[in-house]
Design a protein around this motif. Structure first.
Motif, mmCIF file in Angstrom:
data_model
loop_
_atom_site.group_PDB
_atom_site.id
_atom_site.type_symbol
_atom_site.label_atom_id
_atom_site.label_comp_id
_atom_site.label_asym_id
_atom_site.label_seq_id
_atom_site.Cartn_x
_atom_site.Cartn_y
_atom_site.Cartn_z
ATOM 1 N N VAL A 89 0.839 -1.206 0.000
ATOM 2 C CA VAL A 89 0.000 0.000 0.000
ATOM 3 C C VAL A 89 0.867 1.247 0.000
ATOM 4 O O VAL A 89 0.707 2.142 -0.833
ATOM 5 N N ALA A 90 1.820 1.332 0.924
ATOM 6 C CA ALA A 90 2.664 2.515 1.026
ATOM 7 C C ALA A 90 3.551 2.680 -0.207
ATOM 8 O O ALA A 90 3.657 3.776 -0.782
ATOM 9 N N ASP A 91 4.207 1.601 -0.622
ATOM 10 C CA ASP A 91 5.115 1.699 -1.766
ATOM 11 C C ASP A 91 4.362 1.956 -3.062
ATOM 12 O O ASP A 91 4.880 2.614 -3.970
ATOM 13 N N ASP A 92 3.153 1.447 -3.163
ATOM 14 C CA ASP A 92 2.340 1.740 -4.345
ATOM 15 C C ASP A 92 2.085 3.232 -4.452
ATOM 16 O O ASP A 92 2.193 3.823 -5.531
ATOM 17 N N LEU A 93 1.763 3.869 -3.340
ATOM 18 C CA LEU A 93 1.490 5.301 -3.345
ATOM 19 C C LEU A 93 2.744 6.104 -3.667
ATOM 20 O O LEU A 93 2.673 7.172 -4.278
ATOM 21 N N ALA A 94 3.894 5.589 -3.280
ATOM 22 C CA ALA A 94 5.158 6.308 -3.487
ATOM 23 C C ALA A 94 5.742 6.090 -4.874
ATOM 24 O O ALA A 94 6.762 6.693 -5.200
ATOM 25 N N THR A 95 5.127 5.245 -5.689
ATOM 26 C CA THR A 95 5.664 4.949 -7.021
ATOM 27 C C THR A 95 4.671 5.332 -8.109
ATOM 28 O O THR A 95 4.516 4.620 -9.103
ATOM 29 N N LEU A 96 4.017 6.469 -7.937
ATOM 30 C CA LEU A 96 3.026 6.903 -8.918
ATOM 31 C C LEU A 96 3.666 7.212 -10.268
ATOM 32 O O LEU A 96 2.992 7.149 -11.309
ATOM 33 N N ALA A 97 4.948 7.534 -10.273
ATOM 34 C CA ALA A 97 5.623 7.773 -11.552
ATOM 35 C C ALA A 97 5.600 6.528 -12.431
ATOM 36 O O ALA A 97 5.562 6.617 -13.666
ATOM 37 N N LEU A 98 5.606 5.364 -11.796
ATOM 38 C CA LEU A 98 5.512 4.111 -12.550
ATOM 39 C C LEU A 98 4.129 3.976 -13.183
ATOM 40 O O LEU A 98 3.994 3.488 -14.315
ATOM 41 N N ASP A 99 3.088 4.435 -12.486
ATOM 42 C CA ASP A 99 1.734 4.434 -13.058
ATOM 43 C C ASP A 99 1.665 5.364 -14.265
ATOM 44 O O ASP A 99 1.030 5.038 -15.276
ATOM 45 N N VAL A 100 2.306 6.528 -14.164
ATOM 46 C CA VAL A 100 2.309 7.473 -15.285
ATOM 47 C C VAL A 100 2.977 6.836 -16.498
ATOM 48 O O VAL A 100 2.468 6.923 -17.626
ATOM 49 N N MET A 101 4.116 6.177 -16.274
ATOM 50 C CA MET A 101 4.831 5.531 -17.368
ATOM 51 C C MET A 101 3.969 4.462 -18.031
ATOM 52 O O MET A 101 3.900 4.367 -19.260
#
Length: 295
Positions: free
Chosen positions: A263-275
């Protein structure tokens, strides 16, 4: 002792790991520490830090809940769509708001204050559980989610036996909530096994590696990583994409960072979602602290 075991119980012995893992009693405290680590120097550091304080308040609230052993008679014993809302959830919400409000910026304080006087909190909770949050209430959804997580996680930890696996592997076998992300575990017999993680009751369930966790295609998924500094959270994070269904889901490798939290790391890696979005893939699974409005 219940046969429904936590990851820590498996790590401490040599048992064959079950297909389904119960949430740890220390989960919210561990998540709070992870959010604090991730917030340091992060562009979203203020929000991640506030979510760390929220997680710590969840831990304190969970200590006050008394949950009896819950029998398991079939699939989804804690079905989030059909189970009655726990009586204590609104008390938990109040217990989260009190320590969080002085730390929150003014817009968030206004949201927290509005929740204290909301005329239909149960109705709002039902919308959050259904993933049907209107734009006007989007800001309140993370805090409603946090309050619901506490009793559902305690209830999952109190199940008298392991719930049966279900045909739809994208849904939590305890409560039927879609998975937020996956983790690849370490230690003893769990090493290398991939588990999906529930964002509501924090149960985890095993899914076969190298298969899509959305459509279960037998074709191997592709992995994507961002070129980023070798530090938390990037060294543990990847996105697994499937060209059959056009979706992706994040996966976090505990051999790269044993403290990664889905949960925490997912929120901190939003740049990966953008990519991944720019590459044309749709996300599978929603993060409770980043709710997207339905309209």
């Amino acid at each position: 002792m219940s046969s429904f075991k936590t990851p820590e119980q498996i790590l401490s012995g040599t048992d064959t790991p079950p297909a389904i893992l119960a949430p740890s009693a220390e989960l919210f405290e561990q998540r709070a520490r992870r959010f604090e680590t991730l917030a340091n120097g992060h562009p979203l550091g203020a929000w991640l830090g506030l979510m760390g304080e929220l997680s710590r308040a969840q831990h304190q609230a969970s200590l006050q809940l008394v949950v009896s052993s819950i029998p398991v008679s079939g699939a989804w014993p804690l079905d989030s769509r059909n189970l009655s809302l726990p009586d204590a959830w609104k008390d938990v919400l109040g217990a989260l708001i009190t320590p969080l409000r002085p730390l929150a910026p003014a817009p968030v304080r206004a949201i927290l204050d509005s929740l204290r006087t909301h005329a239909d909190l149960d109705g709002l909770a039902r919308q959050v559980l259904a993933g049907d949050v209107p734009s006007a209430l989007q800001g309140a959804a993370p805090f409603i989610s946090a309050a619901l997580q506490v009793p559902w996680t305690r209830m999952a930890g109190g199940l008298a036996s392991t719930p049966p696996a279900t045909e739809d592997k994208t849904l939590c076998p305890c409560c039927g909530t879609p998975a937020v992300a996956a983790v690849v575990r370490i230690g003893n017999s769990m090493a290398g096994l991939r588990y999906l993680h529930c964002p509501l009751c924090n149960t985890e369930w095993n899914v076969m590696r190298a298969r899509c966790t959305s459509c279960d295609t037998i074709q191997e998924v592709a992995q994507h990583r961002l070129q980023a500094p070798a530090q938390a959270p990037w060294q543990a994070a990847a996105a697994e994409s499937c060209d059959d269904c056009g979706s992706y889901r994040k996966v976090f490798y505990l051999d790269k960072d044993p403290f990664a939290d889905p949960v925490a790391d997912d929120l901190a890696t939003l740049a990966l979602d953008v990519m991944m979005g720019e590459a044309g893939y749709g996300r599978s699974g929603a993060n409770p602290f980043l709710v997207v409005a339905a309209d």
